[in-house]
Design an enzyme around this catalytic site. Structure first.
Site, PDB file in Angstrom:
ATOM      1  N   SER A  82      49.601  13.570  31.932  1.00  0.00           N
ATOM      2  CA  SER A  82      49.614  14.471  33.197  1.00  0.00           C
ATOM      3  C   SER A  82      51.158  14.841  33.859  1.00  0.00           C
ATOM      4  O   SER A  82      51.153  15.657  34.543  1.00  0.00           O
ATOM      5  CB  SER A  82      49.089  13.838  34.283  1.00  0.00           C
ATOM      6  N   SER A 119      47.386  16.986  34.937  1.00  0.00           N
ATOM      7  CA  SER A 119      46.865  17.080  36.194  1.00  0.00           C
ATOM      8  C   SER A 119      47.921  17.416  37.449  1.00  0.00           C
ATOM      9  O   SER A 119      47.713  18.014  38.414  1.00  0.00           O
ATOM     10  CB  SER A 119      45.842  16.067  36.706  1.00  0.00           C
ATOM     11  N   LYS A 125      52.996  14.634  44.444  1.00  0.00           N
ATOM     12  CA  LYS A 125      51.702  14.840  44.125  1.00  0.00           C
ATOM     13  C   LYS A 125      50.724  14.233  45.224  1.00  0.00           C
ATOM     14  O   LYS A 125      50.996  13.188  45.700  1.00  0.00           O
ATOM     15  CB  LYS A 125      51.550  14.282  42.790  1.00  0.00           C
TER      16      LYS A 125
HETATM   17  N1  GLN Z   1      44.536  15.335  30.681  1.00  0.00           N
HETATM   18  C1  GLN Z   1      44.349  13.859  30.641  1.00  0.00           C
HETATM   19  C2  GLN Z   1      42.819  13.772  31.183  1.00  0.00           C
HETATM   20  O1  GLN Z   1      42.160  14.533  31.563  1.00  0.00           O
HETATM   21  C3  GLN Z   1      45.103  13.151  31.503  1.00  0.00           C
HETATM   22  C4  GLN Z   1      45.238  13.096  32.716  1.00  0.00           C
HETATM   23  C5  GLN Z   1      46.164  12.315  33.307  1.00  0.00           C
HETATM   24  O2  GLN Z   1      47.219  12.044  32.703  1.00  0.00           O
HETATM   25  N2  GLN Z   1      46.142  12.087  34.759  1.00  0.00           N
HETATM   26  O3  GLN Z   1      42.507  12.652  31.309  1.00  0.00           O
END
Ligand code: GLN
Length: 491
Positions: free
Chosen positions: A180, A156, A75
């Site tokens: 994410s 994400s 990532k």
């Molecule tokens: N979807 C969640 C957010 O938008 C989690 C994001 C994440 O785990 N980085 O914050």
């Protein structure tokens, strides 16, 4: 080479059925062939081939390392020495770190070959990978009813998920602040685990919500996730929140699995059906199903969407256009330079979070929002300790309330609706617990569905053991062959 796992690829490498260079070239060719998936922001082809040569040398010398010769995606949130690291943002579109994150270092030291840096929602904020400055990443799976409509891979860590699902990497690394790793794994038919907070070092991982962020593997199988997490986990003196080696307790059978009524409320029919299937599989493997009550669950989303933006607003304060990253060229004085660099460097969602975070931390509202959220956070942790883990080994839930969706889905244009999709995953980060998403089946429309198991702190081994029961019963590896996969020609 079709659809290798870490385990099967290692076997092929060690038995000299294939070389690491051949394997790496195969993945680089596929990445080029399926560029439109946009799984990678940066492909490090030359470096990968060099590492593969090194791996082949080690194999020839009879050396064995857990990830030796395994091509993976990283990532773009993990700093990689000399390689562009953007966090999916224009703000870091020129940032080339001069140091290596502990996680990427550990993996490379264990023999893994980095194919490139995968796309992601900007600064890991989102559940779709649509907020990346580098454009959306696409899921290789399509709906039976609408095979021409492109779907998101979740987010994400959507680039990592899409890469593994489309076989543009054998496995990948993600990060999880509120889901994410698990949500994109669920939408792409993968196994993804968010480990106990403190298990993996956060050094060199671009910060979003420091008390919530954890790195974790995204793989095709539970075995692979176990191999990879083993390499990633461990104390790091560069991260004061990483924990010294802990004896992770050995799984004790028969497993007791908790079903919380709060996790059954309001979920779609197919979700109920999926969970009921999973319950049957678990019972058939001598697990005991126990009903539990987690009354604090309803506060998890509001607490997360106060704490995460609060921490983000503070963490993202460093991007001021001065020390590193994007600087606006259109400014007449210092203050305009700050304002324009941040206004032009950050996207909509990131700005929304910074504003929310700054608001909940402002002097007039600190007690009403941030402090109260911290108190409820404690209650959520106690809820798990007192109502779940004194009775059960793991809690079962959906991972995501919806399968992969299209960018024009109403959920995308409604930030609150998008936040609500994190309902099952955020509690896990709030309480610092480990959570794993395992592919459990396929929706009526032919999309992967994952379910989540939440474990007690440091009980990752137990989660893996229970996840294997679901994996074996669900048989997703066979089922996925009949799904519409636009990258399915593996030649
Ligand atoms: N979807 C969640 C957010 O938008 C989690 C994001 C994440 O785990 N980085 O914050």
């Amino acid at each position: 080479m079709k659809d290798f796992t870490i385990k099967s690829a290692k076997e092929a490498l060690l038995n000299r059925k294939i070389s690491a260079v051949e394997l790496t070239k195969y993945y680089i060719d596929r990445i080029n062939k399926y560029k439109e998936i946009n799984a990678y922001i940066t492909v490090t082809a030359e470096q990968a081939i060099e590492s593969a040569k090194e791996a082949d040398k080690k194999i020839a010398e009879g050396k064995d390392l857990p990830m030796l010769g395994i091509p993976i995606g990283m990532k773009d949130l993990f700093c990689t020495n000399g390689v562009l690291t953007t966090a999916g943002s224009r703000m870091l579109s020129n940032f080339i770190p001069t140091y290596e994150s502990t996680i990427s270092k550990r993996l490379k030291d264990a023999g893994a070959i980095m194919l490139g840096k995968t796309n992601m929602d900007e600064f890991a904020m989102g559940s779709s990978t649509l907020t990346s400055y580098y454009g959306p990443t696409w899921n290789c799976y399509r709906k039976k009813s609408a095979p021409d409509v492109k779907l998101v891979p979740g987010g994400s860590s959507g680039g990592s998920a899409a890469a593994v699902a489309a076989d543009l990497a054998i496995a990948a690394i993600g990060s999880d602040t509120g889901g994410s790793i698990r949500q994109p794994s669920s939408l792409c038919g993968l196994v993804g685990i968010k480990p106990t907070y403190g298990m993996c070092s956060r050094y060199g991982m671009i910060a979003f919500g420091s008390s919530l962020d954890q790195a974790g593997p995204m793989c095709k199988t539970v075995d692979d996730a176990e191999i990879m997490l083993d390499v990633m986990a461990g104390f790091d003196e560069k991260d004061s929140t990483s924990r010294h080696a802990v004896q992770t307790p050995t799984p004790k059978k028969p497993f007791k699995i908790g079903i919380a009524k709060q996790y059954m409320e309001g979920i779609p029919e197919y979700g109920k059906h999926m969970l009921n299937e999973a319950i049957k599989w678990l019972e058939a493997s001598d697990c005991q199903i126990v009903e539990i009550d987690l009354p604090m669950t309803k506060y998890a989303l509001p607490v997360y969407y106060i704490i995460a933006p609060a921490e983000a607003s503070s963490n993202l304060g460093r991007y001021d256009g001065v020390r590193f990253g994007y600087r606006s060229s259109n400014a007449e004085n210092l203050s305009e330079m700050y304002i324009n660099s941040r206004s032009e460097g950050f996207g909509e969602e990131v700005k929304r979070r910074i504003l929310t975070g700054t608001f909940v931390l402002s002097s007039g509202y600190y007690d009403a929002y941030y402090n109260r959220a911290l108190k409820i956070r404690k209650l959520i942790m106690e809820d798990f300790a007192n109502n779940a883990f004194i009775k059960v080994d793991a809690v079962l839930s959906m991972t995501s309330p919806i399968p992969a969706f299209a960018p024009n889905d109403p959920v995308v244009n409604d930030p609150v609706a998008m936040y609500l999709c994190d309902v099952f995953t955020v509690t896990v980060n709030i309480a610092g617990l480990p959570g794993i998403s395992v592919p459990a089946g396929v929706s009526d429309d032919g999309l992967p569905i994952g379910i989540q198991l939440i474990g007690n702190h440091w009980h990752e081994k137990t989660l893996f053991a229970i996840a294997k029961i679901i994996e074996d019963s669900a048989n997703f590896q066979t089922k996925k062959k009949s799904l519409i996969n636009v990258c399915a020609d593996f030649d």
